[in-house]
Enzyme design. Structure first.
Site, PDB file in Angstrom:
ATOM      1  N   ASP A   1      20.516  47.083  25.922  1.00  0.00           N
ATOM      2  CA  ASP A   1      20.849  45.783  25.349  1.00  0.00           C
ATOM      3  C   ASP A   1      19.630  44.982  24.922  1.00  0.00           C
ATOM      4  O   ASP A   1      18.516  45.214  25.387  1.00  0.00           O
ATOM      5  CB  ASP A   1      21.700  44.974  26.324  1.00  0.00           C
ATOM      6  CG  ASP A   1      21.058  44.828  27.707  1.00  0.00           C
ATOM      7  OD1 ASP A   1      20.307  45.736  28.106  1.00  0.00           O
ATOM      8  OD2 ASP A   1      21.319  43.816  28.386  1.00  0.00           O
TER       9      ASP A   1
ATOM     10  N   GLU B   1      21.907  45.157  30.942  1.00  0.00           N
ATOM     11  CA  GLU B   1      20.929  44.872  32.003  1.00  0.00           C
ATOM     12  C   GLU B   1      20.567  43.392  32.042  1.00  0.00           C
ATOM     13  O   GLU B   1      20.281  42.840  33.110  1.00  0.00           O
ATOM     14  CB  GLU B   1      19.661  45.710  31.786  1.00  0.00           C
ATOM     15  CG  GLU B   1      18.669  45.659  32.949  1.00  0.00           C
ATOM     16  CD  GLU B   1      17.777  44.422  32.952  1.00  0.00           C
ATOM     17  OE1 GLU B   1      17.478  43.919  34.056  1.00  0.00           O
ATOM     18  OE2 GLU B   1      17.397  43.953  31.863  1.00  0.00           O
ATOM     19  N   GLU B   2      20.596  42.740  30.880  1.00  0.00           N
ATOM     20  CA  GLU B   2      20.082  41.375  30.777  1.00  0.00           C
ATOM     21  C   GLU B   2      21.056  40.301  31.247  1.00  0.00           C
ATOM     22  O   GLU B   2      20.680  39.140  31.342  1.00  0.00           O
ATOM     23  CB  GLU B   2      19.694  41.074  29.313  1.00  0.00           C
ATOM     24  CG  GLU B   2      18.544  41.913  28.780  1.00  0.00           C
ATOM     25  CD  GLU B   2      17.199  41.512  29.355  1.00  0.00           C
ATOM     26  OE1 GLU B   2      17.147  40.560  30.154  1.00  0.00           O
ATOM     27  OE2 GLU B   2      16.197  42.149  29.006  1.00  0.00           O
TER      28      GLU B   2
END
Length: 399
Positions: free
Chosen positions: A87, A145-146
């Site tokens: 991402d 992930e963010e």
């Protein structure tokens, strides 16, 4: 098969496909997608895997993908997994390169494009050398992930490893403080947990000149922040690092108007899971009691965050020695522990893991800061990040 000959073969194969790895990186950089929206990125990866004849499962925990390459040397239950996130971030890119982001306000400002391209390159190299090892190399392409709840946790919940049990898991991350061609290691708890705290302080708003007729939500919210600082200064174990920071304070009133609602948002970072659990119980108590003291009520939302990221000692030492074997002492360094967070922590809570960093700075040292609009890697870094992953796989799975 001697380690040296494995290294030579991997270097040769990686150099041969290096232009392709760069092409993958540039495509991904040019077409970034935000967390949990990585549909095109996932399609690009699966099309690559189809061409290479590498089997995979898709749509795990969102757009997550698990690919695998089985060694042909012997039947073995041994497996090692490698992780890359996909991402991007809501950042407007300011770099002037031909492969600049085509998506307004979205950019690969954290290097996940390089992570994904490196894993694609490693998978291709490992697949080309599958006759040289036994066991299974697993390649995890991870979404989200963010942004909480974190794609790593979602993939684990959906059984990403239900058909394979990795002996250990490795992830690498772009590192702006090292030049391209180097990697760095650290052992133990290398990154903090991360938990968001969202608060609405509510009361009877009104005219600022008549404070006795209202509940001062602004004063209550201000004292909530002050009181919460005592969590770090007086309630934590002084031997355990911790931060509690608030970056959002919205009191939409006026010079003479006290609003009926104030919004706060902050982040708790801990380096110990026991301390984290303790603080997650204490924080709501302080918020509620402080709001009550000012005649206000509050709403508190604390969604499940990311756990600490742990580089397990035995696995990290094994991988570090492999890096030394493959790259030499000049190419291997150490990175400092930081209070930043990674959802790789979900993997490291369940499996032995190694989290290392690979240098992406150019000769002049300029590549921009992570999460900034000027972040851009030196593409030579992709040669190291792809080939080292491949070496770790083949060296681990050799007979």
């Amino acid at each position: 098969m001697k380690v040296a000959s494995i290294a030579v073969m991997i270097r040769k194969e990686t150099e041969k496909i290096f232009p392709e790895i760069v092409r993958h990186y540039r495509y991904l950089h040019q077409h970034p997608e935000l967390s949990y929206k990585e549909e095109n990125t996932a399609r690009y990866i699966t099309e690559f895997l189809d061409v290479e004849g590498i089997p995979y499962r898709k749509n795990i925990g969102g757009y997550g993908i698990l690919a695998w390459v089985k060694g042909e040397k012997a039947n073995s239950e041994k497996a090692v997994a490698f992780v890359a996130d996909m991402d991007a971030l809501p950042v407007h890119e300011k770099n002037s390169v031909p492969y600049k982001s085509l998506t307004e306000g979205v950019m690969h400002a954290c290097g996940h494009d390089s992570h994904t391209a490196s894993l694609m390159g490693a998978a291709k190299v490992v697949n080309s050398l599958r006759s040289r090892f036994a066991g299974t190399a697993l390649f995890v392409f991870q979404p989200g992930e963010e942004q909480s709840p974190g794609g790593a946790g979602l993939m684990l919940k959906e059984g990403v490893f239900r058909n394979f049990e990795p002996d250990f898991i490795v992830k690498q991350h772009a590192y702006v403080d090292l030049p391209a061609g180097m990697v760095a290691f650290q052992t133990g708890t290398v990154m903090a947990s991360a938990d968001e705290i969202h608060i609405k302080v509510k009361g009877q708003g009104g005219h600022g000149a008549l404070p006795h007729e209202l509940n001062d939500t602004v004063l209550a919210a201000s004292n909530i922040i002050i009181a919460l600082q005592q969590v770090v200064s007086r309630r934590r174990d002084p031997f355990q690092p911790m931060t509690l920071s608030f970056g959002k304070f919205i009191a939409d009133g006026a010079t003479n108007v006290i609003p009926s609602e104030v919004v706060l948002a902050g982040s708790l970072r801990c380096m110990d899971e026991n301390e984290r659990r303790k603080m997650l119980c204490i924080i709501p108590q302080i918020i509620e009691s402080t709001a009550t003291a000012y005649g206000c009520t509050c709403e508190i939302v604390m969604p499940d965050g990311y756990p600490c990221t742990i580089s397990h000692a035995g696995v990290t030492e094994k991988v570090r020695l492999q890096a030394l074997e493959f790259m030499g002492e000049a190419g291997v360094s150490e990175y400092p522990v930081r209070m930043t967070a990674e959802d790789f922590g979900f993997f490291s809570q369940q499996y032995p893991c190694c989290f290392y960093r690979f240098g992406v700075a150019g000769k002049e040292g300029a590549c921009g800061k992570l999460h900034s609009s000027s972040f851009l890697i030196d593409e030579k870094a992709l040669l190291t990040s792809s080939s080292l992953f491949a070496f770790i796989a083949l060296d681990t799975l050799k007979l």
